[in-house]
Scaffold this motif. Sequence first.
Motif, PDB file in Angstrom:
ATOM      1  N   GLY A 102       0.936  -1.367  -0.047  1.00 32.53           N
ATOM      2  CA  GLY A 102       0.043   0.151   0.133  1.00 32.53           C
ATOM      3  C   GLY A 102       0.835   1.334   0.026  1.00 32.53           C
ATOM      4  N   PHE A 103       2.074   1.272   0.629  1.00 32.02           N
ATOM      5  CA  PHE A 103       2.804   2.361   0.886  1.00 32.02           C
ATOM      6  C   PHE A 103       3.362   2.513  -0.594  1.00 32.02           C
ATOM      7  CE2 PHE A 103       7.151   3.974   1.588  1.00 32.02           C
ATOM      8  CZ  PHE A 103       6.854   5.198   2.151  1.00 32.02           C
ATOM      9  N   TYR A 104       3.776   1.395  -1.199  1.00 31.46           N
ATOM     10  CA  TYR A 104       4.731   1.630  -2.322  1.00 31.46           C
ATOM     11  C   TYR A 104       3.533   2.261  -3.283  1.00 31.46           C
ATOM     12  CZ  TYR A 104       6.352   0.322  -6.796  1.00 31.46           C
ATOM     13  OH  TYR A 104       6.896   0.321  -8.194  1.00 31.46           O
ATOM     14  N   ALA A 105       2.016   1.929  -3.231  1.00 32.97           N
ATOM     15  CA  ALA A 105       1.126   2.300  -4.381  1.00 32.97           C
ATOM     16  C   ALA A 105       0.997   3.718  -4.436  1.00 32.97           C
ATOM     17  CB  ALA A 105      -0.171   1.590  -3.985  1.00 32.97           C
ATOM     18  N   ILE A 106       1.052   4.134  -3.086  1.00 35.00           N
ATOM     19  CA  ILE A 106       1.020   5.773  -2.888  1.00 35.00           C
ATOM     20  C   ILE A 106       2.420   6.626  -3.470  1.00 35.00           C
ATOM     21  CG2 ILE A 106       1.026   7.522  -1.191  1.00 35.00           C
ATOM     22  CD1 ILE A 106      -0.294   5.809   0.778  1.00 35.00           C
ATOM     23  N   LEU A 107       3.488   5.906  -3.400  1.00 34.22           N
ATOM     24  CA  LEU A 107       4.812   6.518  -3.825  1.00 34.22           C
ATOM     25  C   LEU A 107       4.609   6.444  -5.418  1.00 34.22           C
ATOM     26  CD1 LEU A 107       7.528   5.171  -1.523  1.00 34.22           C
ATOM     27  CD2 LEU A 107       6.394   7.282  -1.604  1.00 34.22           C
ATOM     28  N   ALA A 139       2.359   8.834  -6.753  1.00 37.22           N
ATOM     29  CA  ALA A 139       2.934  10.425  -6.820  1.00 37.22           C
ATOM     30  C   ALA A 139       3.919  10.509  -8.009  1.00 37.22           C
ATOM     31  CB  ALA A 139       3.395  10.627  -5.317  1.00 37.22           C
ATOM     32  N   SER A 140       4.492   9.558  -8.428  1.00 36.72           N
ATOM     33  CA  SER A 140       5.575   9.424  -9.405  1.00 36.72           C
ATOM     34  C   SER A 140       4.900   9.401 -10.695  1.00 36.72           C
ATOM     35  CB  SER A 140       6.479   8.309  -9.176  1.00 36.72           C
ATOM     36  OG  SER A 140       7.468   8.581  -7.975  1.00 36.72           O
ATOM     37  N   TYR A 145      -6.400  10.302  -7.050  1.00 38.45           N
ATOM     38  CA  TYR A 145      -6.251  11.806  -6.788  1.00 38.45           C
ATOM     39  C   TYR A 145      -5.238  12.248  -7.821  1.00 38.45           C
ATOM     40  CZ  TYR A 145      -5.088  16.620  -5.332  1.00 38.45           C
ATOM     41  OH  TYR A 145      -4.648  17.825  -5.342  1.00 38.45           O
ATOM     42  N   HIS A 146      -4.141  11.339  -7.702  1.00 45.53           N
ATOM     43  CA  HIS A 146      -2.962  11.643  -8.675  1.00 45.53           C
ATOM     44  C   HIS A 146      -3.326  11.652 -10.236  1.00 45.53           C
ATOM     45  CE1 HIS A 146       0.012  12.963  -5.688  1.00 45.53           C
ATOM     46  NE2 HIS A 146      -0.151  12.032  -5.125  1.00 45.53           N
ATOM     47  N   TRP A 147      -4.240  10.525 -10.384  1.00 43.48           N
ATOM     48  CA  TRP A 147      -4.540   9.991 -11.790  1.00 43.48           C
ATOM     49  C   TRP A 147      -5.534  11.134 -12.197  1.00 43.48           C
ATOM     50  CZ3 TRP A 147      -9.042   7.759 -14.086  1.00 43.48           C
ATOM     51  CH2 TRP A 147      -8.910   7.301 -15.396  1.00 43.48           C
ATOM     52  N   ALA A 148      -6.491  11.626 -11.544  1.00 41.62           N
ATOM     53  CA  ALA A 148      -7.762  12.136 -12.157  1.00 41.62           C
ATOM     54  C   ALA A 148      -8.276  13.365 -11.342  1.00 41.62           C
ATOM     55  CB  ALA A 148      -8.981  11.135 -12.260  1.00 41.62           C
ATOM     56  N   ASN A 204       3.438   6.536 -11.975  1.00 43.21           N
ATOM     57  CA  ASN A 204       3.221   5.190 -12.182  1.00 43.21           C
ATOM     58  C   ASN A 204       2.099   4.545 -11.969  1.00 43.21           C
ATOM     59  OD1 ASN A 204       4.120   2.586 -13.110  1.00 43.21           O
ATOM     60  ND2 ASN A 204       6.355   2.868 -12.350  1.00 43.21           N
ATOM     61  N   PHE A 205       1.141   4.627 -12.809  1.00 37.93           N
ATOM     62  CA  PHE A 205      -0.255   4.213 -12.038  1.00 37.93           C
ATOM     63  C   PHE A 205      -0.324   2.656 -12.202  1.00 37.93           C
ATOM     64  CE2 PHE A 205      -0.855   8.838 -13.384  1.00 37.93           C
ATOM     65  CZ  PHE A 205      -1.197   9.197 -12.289  1.00 37.93           C
ATOM     66  N   GLU A 206       0.218   2.236 -13.289  1.00 34.14           N
ATOM     67  CA  GLU A 206      -0.160   0.634 -13.476  1.00 34.14           C
ATOM     68  C   GLU A 206       0.524   0.001 -12.286  1.00 34.14           C
ATOM     69  OE1 GLU A 206       1.053  -2.956 -16.422  1.00 34.14           O
ATOM     70  OE2 GLU A 206       0.739  -0.940 -17.191  1.00 34.14           O
ATOM     71  N   ASN A 207       1.735   0.372 -12.098  1.00 39.17           N
ATOM     72  CA  ASN A 207       2.389  -0.390 -10.889  1.00 39.17           C
ATOM     73  C   ASN A 207       1.746   0.100  -9.494  1.00 39.17           C
ATOM     74  OD1 ASN A 207       4.540  -1.553 -12.316  1.00 39.17           O
ATOM     75  ND2 ASN A 207       6.067  -0.050 -11.924  1.00 39.17           N
ATOM     76  N   ALA A 208       1.190   1.083  -9.386  1.00 38.01           N
ATOM     77  CA  ALA A 208       0.324   1.673  -8.371  1.00 38.01           C
ATOM     78  C   ALA A 208      -0.886   0.794  -7.911  1.00 38.01           C
ATOM     79  CB  ALA A 208       0.032   3.144  -8.251  1.00 38.01           C
ATOM     80  N   CYS A 209      -1.603   0.515  -9.127  1.00 38.37           N
ATOM     81  CA  CYS A 209      -2.738  -0.238  -8.906  1.00 38.37           C
ATOM     82  C   CYS A 209      -2.320  -1.807  -8.807  1.00 38.37           C
ATOM     83  CB  CYS A 209      -3.418  -0.294 -10.423  1.00 38.37           C
ATOM     84  SG  CYS A 209      -4.146   1.500 -10.664  1.00 38.37           S
ATOM     85  N   ILE A 210      -1.238  -2.301  -9.369  1.00 39.09           N
ATOM     86  CA  ILE A 210      -0.905  -3.729  -9.026  1.00 39.09           C
ATOM     87  C   ILE A 210      -0.598  -3.832  -7.540  1.00 39.09           C
ATOM     88  CG2 ILE A 210       0.821  -5.425  -9.521  1.00 39.09           C
ATOM     89  CD1 ILE A 210       0.802  -4.346 -12.400  1.00 39.09           C
ATOM     90  N   ALA A 211       0.109  -2.826  -7.032  1.00 39.81           N
ATOM     91  CA  ALA A 211       0.446  -2.900  -5.499  1.00 39.81           C
ATOM     92  C   ALA A 211      -0.836  -2.886  -4.777  1.00 39.81           C
ATOM     93  CB  ALA A 211       1.294  -1.705  -5.339  1.00 39.81           C
ATOM     94  N   VAL A 212      -1.738  -2.270  -5.334  1.00 42.48           N
ATOM     95  CA  VAL A 212      -3.005  -2.265  -4.129  1.00 42.48           C
ATOM     96  C   VAL A 212      -3.720  -3.952  -4.157  1.00 42.48           C
ATOM     97  CG1 VAL A 212      -5.389  -1.610  -3.770  1.00 42.48           C
ATOM     98  CG2 VAL A 212      -3.523   0.096  -4.434  1.00 42.48           C
TER      99      VAL A 212
END
Length: 252
Positions: free
Chosen positions: A28-33, A36-37, A92-95, A39-47
């Motif tokens: 979850g922490f990595y998804a936030i990072l 913010a950078s 938030y960061h995506w849209a 990298n939305f695909e990796n963020a979604c996979i992390a969740v």
Amino acid sequence: MNDESAAPRGRGIYLLPNLLTTGGLFAGFYAILAAASGNFENACIAVFVAGLFDGIDGRVARLTGTTSEFGVQYDSLADLVSFGMAPSLVMYHWALVGFRADGPVLAKVGWAAAFLYAACAALRLARFNTQVGSTDKRWFIGLASPAAAGFVVSFVWAMNTFGYSGQGLRWLALVVTVVAGLLMVSRIRFYSFKGLPKGDRVPFFVMALVVVTIAVLFIAQAKGLFALALLYVASGPALWLWSRMRRRKAAE
């Protein structure tokens, strides 16, 4: 000698479920990072990875007899990060950040929707903790936070795969975020899948559903995940409406 060798093993087993919970917290922490950078695909996979850890840690604790009040509270705090803060910030960061282009008032609407989702996730987790053991295990009262998180991030992942920009879909993203948040704190029932048979035999439709689910995820991946999440999220309100209609007909 046997007693000395047994003690470390007991402590190691006790740590295992909490290490799994920490793995989910890290995801979850990595998804936030990552969000913010950009990298939305990796963020979604992390969740979704956090969701896998969340599904495993409790079962491991029960199988090894290492359940504890500490583990329950730690798991709840990790869930708040992974399924409350992470999905809201990914969205938030995506849209939702795109509302800044529409003026200062709508900019506040964007971050307020993200906060609403996070606050509803916290309320949902608190209510779940106080109702453990007093509700029917076959149903969740309100949309479970992992399911809400899966709905939000699968929407982001699928739309990103289709090539849509978050800013172009910011109004639809606002609706998805608010609906997911409000469903978590609603009284609408969602099937928990905990009422399925635990023996060797299961109904045929269960196996058919598993095969179809695997096929959809293998073929469509992000789009399939969003389709499944959307069906599950819609199942609660649909069942609620059907029940109201039946009661109204019975009263007439």
